[in-house]
Design an enzyme around this catalytic site. Structure first.
Site, PDB file in Angstrom:
ATOM      1  N   LYS A 185      26.493  -9.499  28.749  1.00  0.00           N
ATOM      2  CA  LYS A 185      26.559 -10.352  29.943  1.00  0.00           C
ATOM      3  C   LYS A 185      25.175 -11.009  30.057  1.00  0.00           C
ATOM      4  CE  LYS A 185      26.380 -11.711  34.191  1.00  0.00           C
ATOM      5  NZ  LYS A 185      25.115 -12.443  33.981  1.00  0.00           N
ATOM      6  N   GLU A 261      15.126  -1.422  31.775  1.00  0.00           N
ATOM      7  CA  GLU A 261      13.808  -2.045  31.607  1.00  0.00           C
ATOM      8  C   GLU A 261      13.598  -2.886  32.864  1.00  0.00           C
ATOM      9  OE1 GLU A 261      11.185  -4.417  31.158  1.00  0.00           O
ATOM     10  OE2 GLU A 261      12.144  -5.381  29.421  1.00  0.00           O
ATOM     11  N   CYS A 295       7.954  -9.441  32.609  1.00  0.00           N
ATOM     12  CA  CYS A 295       7.614  -8.197  33.313  1.00  0.00           C
ATOM     13  C   CYS A 295       6.388  -7.548  32.698  1.00  0.00           C
ATOM     14  CB  CYS A 295       8.780  -7.240  33.436  1.00  0.00           C
ATOM     15  SG  CYS A 295       9.835  -7.249  32.075  1.00  0.00           S
ATOM     16  N   GLU A 392       5.934  -8.500  42.126  1.00  0.00           N
ATOM     17  CA  GLU A 392       5.832  -9.076  40.787  1.00  0.00           C
ATOM     18  C   GLU A 392       5.879 -10.599  40.969  1.00  0.00           C
ATOM     19  OE1 GLU A 392       9.064  -7.796  38.281  1.00  0.00           O
ATOM     20  OE2 GLU A 392       7.780  -7.911  36.513  1.00  0.00           O
TER      21      GLU A 392
HETATM   22  C1  SIN Z   1      10.234  -8.988  29.610  1.00  0.00           C
HETATM   23  O1  SIN Z   1       9.542  -9.743  30.266  1.00  0.00           O
HETATM   24  O2  SIN Z   1      11.214  -8.431  30.103  1.00  0.00           O
HETATM   25  C2  SIN Z   1       9.962  -8.674  28.170  1.00  0.00           C
HETATM   26  C3  SIN Z   1       8.872  -9.423  27.575  1.00  0.00           C
HETATM   27  C4  SIN Z   1       8.568  -9.011  26.160  1.00  0.00           C
HETATM   28  O3  SIN Z   1       9.375  -8.392  25.464  1.00  0.00           O
HETATM   29  O4  SIN Z   1       7.480  -9.339  25.728  1.00  0.00           O
END
Ligand code: SIN
Length: 488
Positions: A185, A261, A295, A392
Site C-alpha cells: 500500500k 520505522e 526521519c 519532527e
Molecule cells: C526515512 O526517512 O524514512 C528513511 C530515509 C533513509 O532511508 O535514508
C-alpha cells in the site's frame, strides 16, 4: 474507467491500476484518486483507489501464492531479485523522472534514491541464499535440536511518500528473499514510483499473487480490513509514531508480526573538539537531504559554545548558497516540500519559534507563486522546549541551540521520546565513541551526516519504532524460528 491504462509522466508511461494476482486491473468500485506535482501543484495522474474488497482480493491472492512461494529455492528468489535490480538499473532515468514529478526532490537526488533503493534489491538477492539455521544436541544427550527459519507469511507493506522507491525496496526485497508474498500500500501522495517498481518485478517474472499493489487514498480502510484477517501475518510500516501505535494495537488482535520505522527527532551534536568545516558539511547533508523530509534528518543542531559562532556563521553561509527550485532543472539543491499542507505546517512551526524568541538567519517565509515551496531556513537561539525542537520538522529548516559542555549537549540530544538517529562530530576517537555510547538512538553517524546504507540495520529505539530494515537484520524481520526436537 481506470483499467489497464497508464499515464505518461515526464515522458515515462506509468501504470495507474491495481496489481492483484498477477493482473493490472481497476479498483472494484472504479474510484480513482489524484496525484499532483508538488513543484507546480498540477494534476499528473489519476490512480485506481483500492477499497476493502480489493484489499481482501489481494490477501486472497497472497495467501494462495504463499503455498508455493515459500517452497521456491532461495536461489530462485535471489535470481528474481537480481533480475529486478538489473531492470531498475537499466531504467534509472525513468524511475528518477517519475520520482521527481510526484515527490518533488531534485533529479540528482532522485537518481541517488534510485541507486540507494535498488541497492536493497541487490543486497537482498545476496541475502536470500544465506539464511541459516543450527543443529545441536540437548545437554542430556537425548535429542538433537534442529533450528530452521521459515517465512512469516503474507506481509503488508505500508510505505511513505518521502522515499517512494527506497522504502518499498527495503521492505519488499527482504520479504521476497525470505519467501513471503507481499501486499504493498504505497503513500497516496506518491504511488507512481511504486507502480514502476511492481512493473519491474513483473517483468523479472514474479509469480502471480506474490506481489500485489493496492494504492488507495484511504489508508486506514485498507490496513484495518487486512489486519482484521488472521491470514495476514506481518505488517511493516514506515511513517508517523501515531499511526504506528494504531497499527500495533490492530496487530494485537491476531498477534501479527510487526516492524515499525517511525518518527524521529534527530539531534546533530557538534562537540567542542569538532572539525567545524566537516561538521558544517555533515549538517548540510543531514538537514537538507530530501529537503529535510526524512526521519533521519537532523532535526536539532546542538553546538558546543566554544565552536558555536564559527559553526553558525559557516553554516549560514552554506545555506544561503543553496538553490531552491523545480528539481527537473540543473542546479537545484532543494525542491518543493510534498504539499501545501506540509508547507503551512512548517511555516507555523517557524513563526511560533520566532514568536518564542528565535532569530531567522536565512529564509523563514513562504514564497509567492505556485508550488509548495519553503526555502532553506536557519533559526538560531531556539528554545529547546519549543514546539519546533519537540516536533519532527520534516522540512528544510535547521535550528541551532548552544550547549555549555559536551555533557550538556548529549543531555539535550537525548531529551526526546524518539531515538531513531543521532549525529556527532568530534575529532577525538575516545570522545566520539563516548558520545556514540551515550546517545540514545538506533543509529549514530560519527563525523558524517548520512547513515543510510543497504548493508546496515536501519531502525530506532524508544518511540521511533521496532525492528530493523536492511543489513543482515532486514531479512530476519520476515522469518520465524522453528525448532525440531529429533529423538536420538
Ligand atoms: C526515512 O526517512 O524514512 C528513511 C530515509 C533513509 O532511508 O535514508
Amino acid at each position: 474507467m481506470n483499467d489497464l491504462s497508464s499515464v505518461a509522466v515526464d515522458g515515462t508511461a506509468v501504470r495507474t491500476g491495481l496489481f492483484i494476482d498477477g493482473e493490472w486491473q481497476p479498483s472494484a468500485s472504479g474510484a480513482t484518486f489524484p496525484v499532483y506535482d508538488p513543484a507546480t501543484e498540477r494534476l499528473i495522474a489519476e490512480v485506481a483507489a483500492a477499497n476493502a474488497d480489493d484489499a481482501r482480493r489481494a490477501l486472497d491472492a497472497a495467501h494462495r501464492a504463499q503455498k508455493s512461494w515459500r517452497k521456491t529455492s532461495p536461489r530462485e528468489r535471489a535470481e528474481l531479485l537480481r533480475r529486478t535490480f538489473e531492470i531498475i538499473q537499466s531504467r534509472s532515468d525513468e524511475f528518477a523522472a517519475v520520482l521527481t514529478a510526484e515527490m518533488g526532490k531534485p533529479l540528482g537526488e532522485s537518481l541517488g534514491e534510485v541507486a540507494y533503493g535498488n541497492e536493497f534489491m541487490r543486497w537482498f538477492s545476496e541475502q536470500a541464499a544465506h539464511v541459516e539455521g543450527t543443529f545441536g544436541q540437548n545437554p542430556a544427550g537425548q535429542t538433537n535440536i534442529i533450528v530452521t527459519r521459515e517465512p512469516v507469511g503474507p506481509s503488508l507493506m505500508i510505505t511513505p511518500w518521502n522515499f517512494p522507491l527506497a522504502m518499498g525496496t527495503r521492505k519488499v526485497g527482504a520479504a521476497l528473499a525470505a519467501g513471503c508474498p507481499v501486499i504493498i500500500k504505497p503513500a497516496a501522495l506518491t504511488p507512481l514510483t511504486m507502480a514502476l517498481f511492481v512493473e519491474a518485478l513483473e517483468e523479472a517474472g514474479v509469480p502471480a499473487g506474490v506481489v500485489n499493489l493496492i494504492p488507495s487514498d484511504r489508508a486506514s480502510v485498507i490496513s484495518s480490513s487486512l489486519m482484521s484477517d488472521a491470514r495476514l501475518r506481518k505488517v511493516s510500516f514506515t511513517g508517523s509514531t501515531g499511526v504506528g501505535s494504531t497499527l500495533l494495537a490492530q496487530a494485537a488482535e491476531h498477534v501479527q508480526n510487526s516492524s515499525m520505522e517511525l518518527g524521529g527527532n534527530g539531534p546533530f551534536v557538534v562537540l567542542s573538539d569538532a572539525d567545524v568545516e566537516a561538521a558544517v558539511e555533515g549538517a548540510i547533508t543531514a538537514k537538507f537531504r530530501n529537503g529535510g523530509q526524512s526521519c533521519v534528518a537532523a532535526n536539532r543542531i546542538i553546538v558546543h559554545r566554544d565552536v558555536a559562532e564559527r559553526f553558525t556563521e559557516a553554516f549560514v553561509q552554506r545555506v544561503e548558497a543553496l538553490r531552491m527550485g523545480d528539481g527537473r532543472g540543473d542546479g537545484t539543491d532543494v525542491g518543493p516540500v510534498i504539499d501545501g499542507k506540509q508547507r503551512d505546517r512548517i511555516a507555523t512551526l517557524v513563526d511560533d519559534a520566532v514568536a518564542g524568541g528565535a532569530t531567522v538567519r536565512v529564509g523563514g517565509f513562504v514564497p509567492a507563486g505556485a508550488g509548495s515551496f519553503y526555502p532553506p531556513t536557519v533559526l538560531t537561539g531556539v528554545d529547546p522546549g519549543s514546539e519546533i525542537s519537540r516536533e519532527e520538522i520534516f522540512g528544510p529548516v535547521a535550528t541551532i541551540a548552544v550547549a555549555d559542555s559536551d555533557e550538556q549537549a548529549i543531555e539535550m540530544a537525548n531529551d526526546t521520546p524518539f531515538g531513531l538517529v543521532a549525529f556527532v562530530f568530534s575529532q577525538g576517537l575516545d570522545r566520539a565513541f563516548w558520545a556514540a555510547g551515550e546517545l540514545e538512538a538506533g543509529m549514530i553517524g560519527v563525523n558524517r551526516g548520512l547513515v543510510s546504507d543497504a548493508a546496515a540495520p536501519f531502525g530506532g529505539i524508544k518511540a521511533s519504532g521496532l525492528g530493523r530494515e536492511g543489513g543482515a537484520f532486514g531479512i530476519e524481520e520476515y522469518l520465524e524460528t522453528k525448532y525440531v526436537a529429533l529423538n536420538r
